[in-house]
Each structure stands twice: as C-alpha cells, then as structure tokens.
Motif scaffolding. Structure first.
Motif, PDB file in Angstrom:
ATOM      1  N   ASP B 160     -10.828   2.552   9.432  1.00 59.12           N
ATOM      2  CA  ASP B 160     -11.825   3.621   9.632  1.00 59.12           C
ATOM      3  C   ASP B 160     -11.424   4.522  10.787  1.00 59.12           C
ATOM      4  O   ASP B 160     -11.605   5.745  10.737  1.00 59.12           O
ATOM      5  N   VAL B 161     -10.912   3.914  11.861  1.00 61.61           N
ATOM      6  CA  VAL B 161     -10.535   4.700  13.031  1.00 61.61           C
ATOM      7  C   VAL B 161      -9.390   5.640  12.664  1.00 61.61           C
ATOM      8  O   VAL B 161      -9.412   6.835  12.980  1.00 61.61           O
ATOM      9  N   VAL B 162      -8.410   5.096  11.959  1.00 63.98           N
ATOM     10  CA  VAL B 162      -7.282   5.941  11.545  1.00 63.98           C
ATOM     11  C   VAL B 162      -7.798   7.105  10.708  1.00 63.98           C
ATOM     12  O   VAL B 162      -7.392   8.262  10.899  1.00 63.98           O
ATOM     13  N   THR B 163      -8.712   6.806   9.790  1.00 65.48           N
ATOM     14  CA  THR B 163      -9.223   7.849   8.899  1.00 65.48           C
ATOM     15  C   THR B 163      -9.944   8.945   9.673  1.00 65.48           C
ATOM     16  O   THR B 163      -9.734  10.133   9.429  1.00 65.48           O
ATOM     17  N   VAL B 164     -10.797   8.541  10.626  1.00 67.59           N
ATOM     18  CA  VAL B 164     -11.519   9.557  11.406  1.00 67.59           C
ATOM     19  C   VAL B 164     -10.533  10.444  12.160  1.00 67.59           C
ATOM     20  O   VAL B 164     -10.656  11.673  12.163  1.00 67.59           O
ATOM     21  N   ILE B 165      -9.552   9.811  12.780  1.00 68.36           N
ATOM     22  CA  ILE B 165      -8.601  10.599  13.572  1.00 68.36           C
ATOM     23  C   ILE B 165      -7.789  11.523  12.658  1.00 68.36           C
ATOM     24  O   ILE B 165      -7.554  12.691  12.969  1.00 68.36           O
ATOM     25  N   THR B 166      -7.396  11.004  11.513  1.00 71.70           N
ATOM     26  CA  THR B 166      -6.663  11.846  10.567  1.00 71.70           C
ATOM     27  C   THR B 166      -7.528  13.027  10.129  1.00 71.70           C
ATOM     28  O   THR B 166      -7.093  14.186  10.157  1.00 71.70           O
ATOM     29  N   THR B 180      -1.861  13.022  14.879  1.00 70.19           N
ATOM     30  CA  THR B 180      -2.062  11.712  15.502  1.00 70.19           C
ATOM     31  C   THR B 180      -2.449  10.648  14.480  1.00 70.19           C
ATOM     32  O   THR B 180      -1.968   9.515  14.536  1.00 70.19           O
ATOM     33  N   GLY B 181      -3.303  11.001  13.534  1.00 71.23           N
ATOM     34  CA  GLY B 181      -3.726  10.029  12.520  1.00 71.23           C
ATOM     35  C   GLY B 181      -2.537   9.505  11.729  1.00 71.23           C
ATOM     36  O   GLY B 181      -2.434   8.309  11.449  1.00 71.23           O
ATOM     37  N   ARG B 182      -1.631  10.401  11.402  1.00 74.05           N
ATOM     38  CA  ARG B 182      -0.468   9.970  10.615  1.00 74.05           C
ATOM     39  C   ARG B 182       0.422   9.038  11.416  1.00 74.05           C
ATOM     40  O   ARG B 182       1.006   8.086  10.891  1.00 74.05           O
ATOM     41  N   LYS B 183       0.542   9.316  12.717  1.00 72.45           N
ATOM     42  CA  LYS B 183       1.340   8.448  13.581  1.00 72.45           C
ATOM     43  C   LYS B 183       0.728   7.053  13.612  1.00 72.45           C
ATOM     44  O   LYS B 183       1.425   6.044  13.457  1.00 72.45           O
ATOM     45  N   ILE B 227      -7.368   1.894  23.778  1.00 71.01           N
ATOM     46  CA  ILE B 227      -7.931   0.709  23.106  1.00 71.01           C
ATOM     47  C   ILE B 227      -8.192   1.028  21.634  1.00 71.01           C
ATOM     48  O   ILE B 227      -7.917   0.208  20.742  1.00 71.01           O
ATOM     49  N   ALA B 228      -8.707   2.225  21.386  1.00 69.68           N
ATOM     50  CA  ALA B 228      -8.951   2.615  19.992  1.00 69.68           C
ATOM     51  C   ALA B 228      -7.644   2.634  19.213  1.00 69.68           C
ATOM     52  O   ALA B 228      -7.578   2.164  18.062  1.00 69.68           O
ATOM     53  N   ALA B 229      -6.582   3.144  19.841  1.00 70.48           N
ATOM     54  CA  ALA B 229      -5.280   3.178  19.164  1.00 70.48           C
ATOM     55  C   ALA B 229      -4.781   1.758  18.901  1.00 70.48           C
ATOM     56  O   ALA B 229      -4.226   1.464  17.839  1.00 70.48           O
ATOM     57  N   ALA B 230      -5.011   0.883  19.869  1.00 63.82           N
ATOM     58  CA  ALA B 230      -4.588  -0.511  19.709  1.00 63.82           C
ATOM     59  C   ALA B 230      -5.348  -1.174  18.559  1.00 63.82           C
ATOM     60  O   ALA B 230      -4.760  -1.872  17.722  1.00 63.82           O
ATOM     61  N   TYR B 231      -6.630  -0.902  18.532  1.00 65.57           N
ATOM     62  CA  TYR B 231      -7.466  -1.468  17.459  1.00 65.57           C
ATOM     63  C   TYR B 231      -6.997  -0.924  16.104  1.00 65.57           C
ATOM     64  O   TYR B 231      -6.801  -1.680  15.140  1.00 65.57           O
ATOM     65  N   ALA B 232      -6.784   0.375  16.046  1.00 64.89           N
ATOM     66  CA  ALA B 232      -6.420   1.002  14.777  1.00 64.89           C
ATOM     67  C   ALA B 232      -5.074   0.515  14.256  1.00 64.89           C
ATOM     68  O   ALA B 232      -4.868   0.407  13.047  1.00 64.89           O
ATOM     69  N   THR B 233      -4.154   0.216  15.152  1.00 67.40           N
ATOM     70  CA  THR B 233      -2.797  -0.114  14.717  1.00 67.40           C
ATOM     71  C   THR B 233      -2.472  -1.599  14.837  1.00 67.40           C
ATOM     72  O   THR B 233      -1.429  -2.045  14.373  1.00 67.40           O
ATOM     73  N   GLY B 234      -3.343  -2.364  15.509  1.00 67.54           N
ATOM     74  CA  GLY B 234      -3.059  -3.783  15.695  1.00 67.54           C
ATOM     75  C   GLY B 234      -2.103  -4.045  16.841  1.00 67.54           C
ATOM     76  O   GLY B 234      -1.334  -5.006  16.798  1.00 67.54           O
ATOM     77  N   ALA B 235      -2.138  -3.213  17.868  1.00 71.34           N
ATOM     78  CA  ALA B 235      -1.203  -3.381  18.989  1.00 71.34           C
ATOM     79  C   ALA B 235      -1.792  -4.297  20.051  1.00 71.34           C
ATOM     80  O   ALA B 235      -2.979  -4.226  20.363  1.00 71.34           O
ATOM     81  N   ALA B 236      -0.933  -5.150  20.602  1.00 70.37           N
ATOM     82  CA  ALA B 236      -1.417  -6.130  21.574  1.00 70.37           C
ATOM     83  C   ALA B 236      -1.063  -5.749  23.006  1.00 70.37           C
ATOM     84  O   ALA B 236      -1.507  -6.381  23.946  1.00 70.37           O
ATOM     85  N   PRO B 314       9.996   6.057  16.834  1.00 67.94           N
ATOM     86  CA  PRO B 314       9.262   4.999  17.542  1.00 67.94           C
ATOM     87  C   PRO B 314       8.187   4.310  16.696  1.00 67.94           C
ATOM     88  O   PRO B 314       7.874   3.154  16.955  1.00 67.94           O
ATOM     89  N   VAL B 315       7.643   4.995  15.709  1.00 67.83           N
ATOM     90  CA  VAL B 315       6.591   4.335  14.923  1.00 67.83           C
ATOM     91  C   VAL B 315       7.102   3.060  14.257  1.00 67.83           C
ATOM     92  O   VAL B 315       6.326   2.136  14.008  1.00 67.83           O
TER      93      VAL B 315
END
Ligand SMILES: Cc1cc2nc3c(=O)[nH]c(=O)nc-3n(C[C@H](O)[C@H](O)[C@H](O)COP(=O)(O)O)c2cc1C
Ligand code: SF4
Ligand code: SF4
Ligand code: SF4
Ligand code: FES
Lengths: 357, 537
Positions: B160-166, B180-183, B227-236, B314-315
């Motif tokens: 959902d976060v990715v979608t909103v940003i996209t 940013t959403g595509r990244k 944090i939102a980016a981490a949540y959206a992408t699964g980054a630790a 980098p992605v």
C-alpha cells in the motif's frame, strides 16, 4: 527478428553468450574498438571512455567495456560521432603527458597510447595545459621506472596488482586532475608490499611504468626480436618472450597468452636474466687440480672426471647414494638430460631442481 | 573509524591508517589513497582545528576572500560551498560552524528556517517545519508527525505504501528525478537480504541548502520517511550519509534517532513485531562526488569513492551488493505528509499537470534569499520578483543558475521559464536539486563560470578521462591561462571538450559540468570575446 541471444552489431545480427559485454562481442567481430583502460584479464573499469559505442534508445553513447549485452540491442561501433569523441579524448590525453613516444622495451603494452594517437591522428597539439603526472625519480629501485609524467590514470597497474598479483601494493591518491598512482604513504616501491613481479609494468599503456633493466638497452641498435619460451625457474611453467637485439638478451616480457601465467611472472622470471650474459659466466669447464685450484679443461677431461667421481661413489656406497640437483638457470634441455641421466643411467628418481618456487 | 582518529588526534596519522587497515582488512595502500581523496581529512597536525572558510559561488560574492585573508594567520583554508548560502559566510572550526560577513562578526547561530511561504501555497515538506519544538520527538508528534507512518503500519500492508508513493508522482529531489515509487517497488521485489535504506544527506551541490534546513529543523520527518521506506521495501538497516560540513546537524540527528528508538519507532520492532529497522548516521569527509549514489555506497563501504559502473543499479546491487534505496533528504521528508494526506493531495500541489512541490534554495544577488517550497510549474519570475523581492535596488538580473551549478546559467533572456523538469530540460538546463543562484548585472560572468568550473575540477573524482582532464582544461581556459587566443579556435576547443564530456562521462558530474560553458557561450558571447581577445594583449 532478435531471438534470445542476438544483438544487432553494425547492421548484422550476431549471437552472444550470457554475460558477454558489448566490447567482447565487438572484439570477436574485429571491430577494433579502441581502449586504453581495458585489459581483458581485469574487471572492466570504464574510465577512458574510448570504447563508447552508440546504443539505440540510450541518450548517450555507452562504454562498451562495461555494458553487458541484452537481447535485441542495436549497437553501432564506429559512427562519425563516436569516432569524433574518440579523437577528442585522445587529444585530451595527449595534452596531459610529457611525451607519447616511448621505447617498446618499456613494457609489453607500452605502445598502446602511441598507436591510438597515431591511428586517430590526434597529435594536433590542441588542449594544451597543465600536465597531470608527477614522476618518482627518487624511487631508485633497479627494476621499475615510475615515470608518472607519462601516466594517464587508467588504473590498470593498480588493478593488475590487486586482481592478478593479489598484492595491493599500489593505489590511487588524490582526485580529479591531481590523481596519482601511489604506494602506501607515497613511499618507494621497496618499502611497500610490492614483489617486483612487473605485471604493472607490462599492462601500462603509456610506458609510465617501465622496465628499467630493459631500457638500459634502448640505445642498442637493431630490431627487437621476441622468442617465445618457458621460464626455467620453477615448475609453474610461465610463458615468456625473451627480447633480443642482435642475439643479445635485452629483456623479458611475460606472454599475455601463456596458458600457465596469462601475463604474470615473478621477480625472478621477469628480471633475473643477467646471468646469461654475465662476464663471470663460465665458458669452459673447470677442473680442480690436486692443489685445489680450478683450471680450465676440455669437455672430455671434465666429463671423464665427473664420471669417475660418480663411479667412485657408486662403488663405495651403492647407486642409492647418488642424488642430482639441476640448476634453474640451466636450459630446459640440460634439465631434461640431467633427469634422464639419473633415471635411465642409475635407475634412480633422486632428482630435483634448485628452483622449487 | 577514520573519523574517530580524526576527531581524537585532529588528523589521520600513518599509525591510524595502519590500525584501521588491519581492523577492516583493507590494504594500507588502498586506505591511504582513499584518505587522500577526501579534502576534509587532514593528514598532519594541526589538521582539523584549522578554520575552513567557504569559498562557494555565493560566499565569493559576499566577501569570503577577505575572511580567508584575515584568518590566514590561523592557517585557514578554503572549502567548497558548505550549504549556508542563505546566511553566509560559514567558517568551520573543528565541529563548530560560525557565520558572518567578516572575520570580526563571526558567530555561532542556527541555520535559518525557511521564510513563511510568500505565495500562500500549500506546502508539503515545509508544512510543519516552522512549528515551535518541531525538531523534538514530542514537538513533531504534537504537530501531526508520524501520523501517516503509524496508520500505514497499523492498517495496511507494505505494498500500500509503495502504491501511494507511486500514485503521488513523487520523484527524486536529489537531482536525477527518478520516480520514488518505482525505486521502492524495485527494491521490494529484488532478491537478497538484508536490504538497506540510505538517506543521501551529502548536499554537496553549491547553492543548495535545503537538506540542512530540513534536517536541522525537522529531523523526524526524514526519519519517518526512512521508516516508511524500510516498511515498504522490507529493509532492516538504514544509513544517513551526512556531509562533513554539517557537524551540528550530526548532533541533531543522533538525538532524534535516540528519541525514535526510545519510542520503538526504530529498532527491533520498527516495521512490526520482530521486524527490525536500525538507523545509523555516517559522516562524509569532504567530497562532492560522494553525493552521487554509487560513489556514496562505495564510501559507506569504506572503498575508494569512485562511482560504480551501472547497470547494475543500487536497487539490486547497492550497499554490500544488496538491494538498496538511495533517496534524498527532501524526497524522504515528503513521504510522511503524503501518507497522511494521500496521493491525490500531493499530486494536486503542483501546477497544471506537474505533480507536487520542490524546495528551491535561492541565494546570491536577491533581496530575500532562502529555501522556498514552490509548486512545480511555478514561473521563475514569480519566485524571483514576487516571492523573493528581486535583485538589489537599481540592479537587474543577469543570470541565474539551475540545479545549484550543475544546470548551468539561464541568461537575461531565458528567465521566462517555469520551474519543472520538462520546462527546464527543453531549455538545455535542469531543475535538479533546486539550487538557484542569482547574479546581477555587476558580475563578471566569465569569472563566475571559472569559479564554477574550478569547483567541478576540484571535485572530479578522477576516474574517467573526459571529466578528469576536461574540467581542468575548461578551468584553465576560463582563467585565461591556456588555450587559443583567437575567439573562434577558443570557442571550438571549449565546445569540443564540452561535447565529449556531456556524451561520454561516466557520471553526472562530468555530464553536467559543461553546461556551465555551454550556457556561458550561449548567453554571454560578448563577455567571452572580451575575455579571450582582451585578456591576452
Ligand atoms: C555528482 C553528483 C552529485 C550528487 N549529489 C547529491 C547530493 O548531494 N544529494 C542527493 O540527494 N543526491 C545527489 N546526487 C543524486 C544521487 O545520485 C541520487 O540520484 C539521489 O540521491 C537519489 O535520491 P532521489 O531519487 O531521492 O533524488 C548527485 C548526483 C551526482 C551525479
Ligand atoms: S611489480 Fe607486481 S607487486 Fe609490485 S606494484 Fe607492480 S604489480 Fe604490484
Ligand atoms: S602508471 Fe600506467 S598503468 Fe598505471 S595508471 Fe598510469 S598509465 Fe595506467
Ligand atoms: S564524470 Fe567525473 S566525477 Fe564522474 S566518474 Fe567521471 S571523473 Fe568521476
Ligand atoms: S575500455 Fe571501456 S572505458 Fe576504457
């Protein structure tokens, strides 16, 4: 139709293997794309930008050495536009160096820049300005000349030292136009981790790093002849080209296509050849008289004397007391004869060579 | 680690390099070379304590050379633009920034807040920044902060976060403008763990000082975005790569991170139970190129900060060759408000069909310099004259730069543009990070161009030939020491060097630098002619 593994290269569809770069494909098809920072043995670096080619759909030309082929690409390697860029790049490179012409004895790749500058007629004297290199005349080691006034910061030396020799003796310092090739704390090579393998010398495309020993013979008249052989010093079997002028050895270069070494050598194979033409080298056999003094003798006398010695030992202690050590500085043929003597002559395998490196 | 020695001893000694080299298993020669790359690492005493005076393009207009002269006794050295162009001239003493127009008036004061929006338009990243206490966790919360993130974490799934940003149309605000959403989508889908979020706070572009304002006055907004980016992408894990020149910001960020950790927004359960996100600040050491994302990643990894060859990007192959988001401070600060207000809201902030807003750092010969958040598509004259009060009394604007220095100049007849990428690219420039420096009719544009080019020459990493040699040759020609003395030949050399740099350089620095000379020739032919013919007789 582009199928899975073809690209269009200068108008023809050509096949490629997974993981091939545009440069490798072009090279296979003899496109003669120019390069300076490229050495097929090293990871592509993408610095000199001479290898740029036009790729349909890309805003700018791409460096072919770092661009992996993907199916359906349309690539042009020699358009007027990229040829013009290449010429300008070479004019820029020529403007930063003291000189372009170096003696071929400097090193295996030392003619690369000169050849390209001539091919692109880039000796135009344009873009004059400050020069970028700073030669290390203070580094007095007997093997490697560090004439960085000729350096174009292609990083091949640094990469070959790290990737092939595993030595990490040299690196780049500073940045931009002030980039210099350096050792730790800018000291002489002798105080660094350098093993004087000479690989940096022979990948250098400008002669900035040069074979100091070979260059002693730069003024010797005559053409350089290369004789391919195997380094005698150890069991690895590195291929070398012995450089001669008028039957005199003037240097050794590693063979880039040597199956065992791919252009690598060690300090001995690279630099330790003076003994061949050394004035103290024995030219006739010497035999020790009863007074203990060595005197020149004929081959027959010397061989008789050796045979007699062997026989005496054999009589007294049996053949198992005989052990042969061949010299690493003797020709291969002599080493072969020596082991034959041991194996066929006495049925022994008591044979070794001094250069178990 | 090198920073620890630099702070303790005031310089990086050979012993320190030896110790770090052993600990990190980096060859001594490599580490030595890398230390010499960064201009802020001193290798000899007195080193770090010596004052460093900004001699960026704006500070030059307002007397940096005089300060440098006055402080010479203390061993002062110049440093490139250090992001204080709205309140210059910054002088760095160790970890303290003093500012003043002369050496006598230097004092420590916080970086300026953005002026209240003169256009009365709705703001995104500056929406809450002027609220008192905003930089603290409580203040941020009280003024609506972390609301967007909290509801996303509570009621949604990462996609959902990715979608909103996209859908919001948010694009990178650090220069390249990638969506940013595509990244984020690409990193979410890329295989390999752990993933990393990097906040690019290197802000090395001369004339840009927006990231400093955001980090100093609204640090939690950037953390919320991460944090939102981490949540959206699964980054630790995450890093904020902060430029050396912002020592006060470093302290602010470290405090903000501690607060967020105490509130469990960062740490073991940041993205949900058992789903960690750990955040660290890493300090640069003085190198503009480290703002380029792949060079930044090499720098983070302790490698020599040359840009990497791309692809891979980098992605998929970022920090430690694992999937990584690199986003600019402003991009990340936009995320919280977008999550709170929705994609449509953000899209609607732009004019015509341009989505969203952009912070413009405005400085130079202008009545009211500062950071202005503009709706994308705003006419440049509106910003210059209506919002910022125009040039000084009796003066006219001769040129403005775009993208800091990277977009080159817009000349007096080119100011009728709108502030958005398509509009500016059509004019041979680009918006980039949004730095706009104004030069009035008293300025010598060839000299301005020379300073700009010498910045690029100083900052060129030296990896690729066109940029390494080209920036120096262009600087020499603009300085009048080198090159033909006949105008046509001079112009031809400049143009040929520029063309080859634009088309063949390995990264954005070398591609952008010749926009300076290109726009100089386009707009100021008469000044160039005087420089070439006149300067030589
Ligand atoms: C020479 C150069 C310098 C750059 N400096 C910065 C910088 O200081 N800050 C930044 O955010 N991006 C900088 N960038 C752009 C980054 O490479 C990258 O595109 C950006 O950080 C991505 O974030 P975004 O998509 O949020 O803009 C620079 C690019 C180049 C070529
Ligand atoms: S001679 Fe060998 S070890 Fe020494 S610097 Fe050159 S490549 Fe490295
Ligand atoms: S010394 Fe030779 S190989 Fe090394 S960077 Fe210079 S030109 Fe390249
Ligand atoms: S364009 Fe300049 S900064 Fe970028 S890689 Fe090339 S030399 Fe380095
Ligand atoms: S060979 Fe490709 S850039 Fe040098």
């Amino acid at each position: 139709m582009a199928d899975r593994y073809t690209i269009n290269l200068d108008g023809s569809d050509v096949a490629f293997a997974d993981g091939e770069t545009l440069y490798e494909i072009a090279e296979r098809h003899r496109k003669e794309v120019p390069t300076l920072c490229y050495d097929p043995r090293l990871e592509a670096f993408g610095a000199c930008r001479l290898c740029v080619v036009e790729l349909e759909g890309a805003r700018n030309p791409v460096a072919s050495c770092t661009t992996l082929a993907t199916p359906g690409m349309t690539v042009r390697t020699g358009t007027d536009k990229v040829e013009r860029y290449r010429k300008t790049l070479l004019e820029l490179v020529a403007s930063e160096n003291r000189e372009i012409d170096v003696d071929p004895l400097a090193g295996h790749a030392s003619q690369e820049l000169k050849a390209l500058v001539d091919r692109y007629e880039a000796r135009t004297g344009r873009f004059q300005g400050r020069q970028s290199g700073a030669s290390r005349e203070d580094d007095a080691n007997p093997f490697i000349l560090r004439d960085y006034d000729l350096c174009i910061s292609c990083n091949r030396c640094v990469r070959v030292c790290a990737e092939r020799e595993g030595d990490y003796a040299i690196s780049v310092k500073g940045r931009g136009f002030d980039t210099q090739i350096t050792t730790e704390f800018s000291g002489p090579l002798e105080d660094s981790d350098c093993t004087f393998c000479g690989q940096c010398v022979h990948t250098c495309p400008t002669g900035a790093l040069a074979d100091r020993k070979a260059l002693r013979h730069a003024d010797v008249p005559g053409e350089i002849e290369k004789t391919r052989t195997i380094c005698p010093y150890c069991g690895v079997g590195c291929s070398v080209d012995i450089m001669t002028k008028d039957d005199r050895i003037v240097g050794v270069q590693p063979a880039m296509d040597g199956p065992a070494n791919l252009g690598a050598l060690c300090v001995k194979g690279q630099f330790a050849y003076d003994f061949v033409q050394h004035e103290e080298r024995l030219k006739t056999p010497l035999v020790r008289g009863d007074d203990g003094v060595l005197r020149p003798a004929s081959w027959d006398d010397a061989l008789d004397r050796a045979a007699e010695g062997f026989r005496r030992v054999e009589r007294k202690h049996g053949p198992a007391a005989i052990f042969g050590v061949a010299s690493g500085r003797a020709p291969h043929e002599a080493a072969y004869a020596m082991q034959k003597l041991m194996r066929a002559g006495w049925g022994l395998n008591h044979i070794d060579n001094c250069s178990r490196a | 680690m090198l920073h620890a020695f630099h702070e303790r001893d005031g310089f990086v000694s050979e012993e320190a390099i030896g110790v770090v080299s052993q600990a990190l298993c980096i060859p001594v020669a490599d580490l030595y070379g890398t230390v010499t790359f960064y201009h802020h690492f001193a290798q000899h005493p007195p080193g770090r304590a010596v004052p460093r005076v900004c001699d960026g393009p704006v500070c030059r207009l307002f007397g940096s050379e005089a300060i440098l002269g006055a402080l010479r006794r203390e061993g002062a050295t110049p440093m490139p633009c250090s992001g204080r162009c709205d309140d210059c001239i910054p002088v760095l003493y160790g970890d303290r920034t003093l500012v003043g127009r002369s050496s006598a008036t230097l004092e420590a004061r916080p970086s300026p807040l953005p002026p209240p929006n003169p256009g009365g338009v709705t703001e995104c990243v500056f929406g809450g920044i002027r609220e008192p206490g905003r930089a603290s966790f409580d203040g941020y919360r009280r003024t609506g902060g972390y609301a967007g993130l909290t509801s996303a974490l509570r009621y949604g799934v990462p996609q959902d976060v990715v979608t909103v940003i996209t859908d919001s149309g948010l694009a990178g605000r650090g220069g390249a403008g990638f969506p940013t959403g595509r990244k984020w989508q690409a990193v979410a889908e890329a295989p390999g763990e752990p993933k990393t979020i990097v906040c690019n706070a290197d802000e090395g572009e001369p004339g840009c000082f927006k990231d400093r304002a955001l980090l100093d006055h609204d640090p939690h907004a950037v953390i919320e975005g991460m944090i939102a980016a981490a949540y959206a992408t699964g980054a630790a894990r995450g890093f904020i790569y902060l430029r050396y020149e912002y020592p006060e910001t470093m302290e602010i960020l470290e405090r903000a991170i501690r607060e967020a950790e105490d509130a469990d927004l960062l740490g073991e359960n940041a993205r949900g139970p058992g789903q960690p996100f750990h955040l660290l600040v890493r300090r640069g050491a003085g190198a503009y190129i480290c703002g380029e994302e792949t060079s930044l990643l090499n720098s983070l990894e302790g490698k020599h900060p040359f840009p990497r060859n791309r692809p891979p990007y980098p992605v998929t192959h970022g920090y430690e060759d694992l999937p990584t988001v690199v986003n600019n401070v402003e991009t990340l600060a936009s995320v919280g408000p977008i999550l709170a207000n929705g994609a449509e809201w953000y899209r609607g902030l732009g004019l015509l069909d341009h989505a969203g807003t952009k912070v413009i750092s405005l400085s130079g010969d202008i009545a009211r310099p500062g950071n202005y958040e503009v709706p994308l598509g705003l006419p440049l004259p509106t910003l210059l004259d209506d919002w910022a009060g125009g040039p000084g009394e009796g003066r006219t604007i001769q040129a403005v730069t775009m993208a800091g220095l990277s977009g080159g100049f817009l000349g007096p007849n080119e100011l009728d543009v709108t502030l958005d990428e398509p509009g500016l690219r059509a004019r041979g420039s680009f918006l980039g990070a949004g730095g706009v420096i104004v030069f009035d009719d008293t300025r010598d544009m060839v000299e301005v161009a020379r300073q700009a080019m010498s910045f690029f020459a100083h900052e060129s990493c030296g990896k690729c030939f066109p940029c390494r040699i080209g920036t120096t040759r262009l600087t020499e020609r603009l300085a009048g020491d080198g090159g033909p003395s006949e105008l046509a030949a001079w112009t031809e050399e400049i143009t040929d060097i520029g063309d080859v740099m634009k088309s063949t350089s390995a990264c954005g620095l070398g591609m952008a630098a010749p926009l300076i000379t290109e726009s100089l020739l386009r707009n100021f032919g008469d000044q160039v002619a005087r420089h070439v013919d006149g300067g030589r007789e």
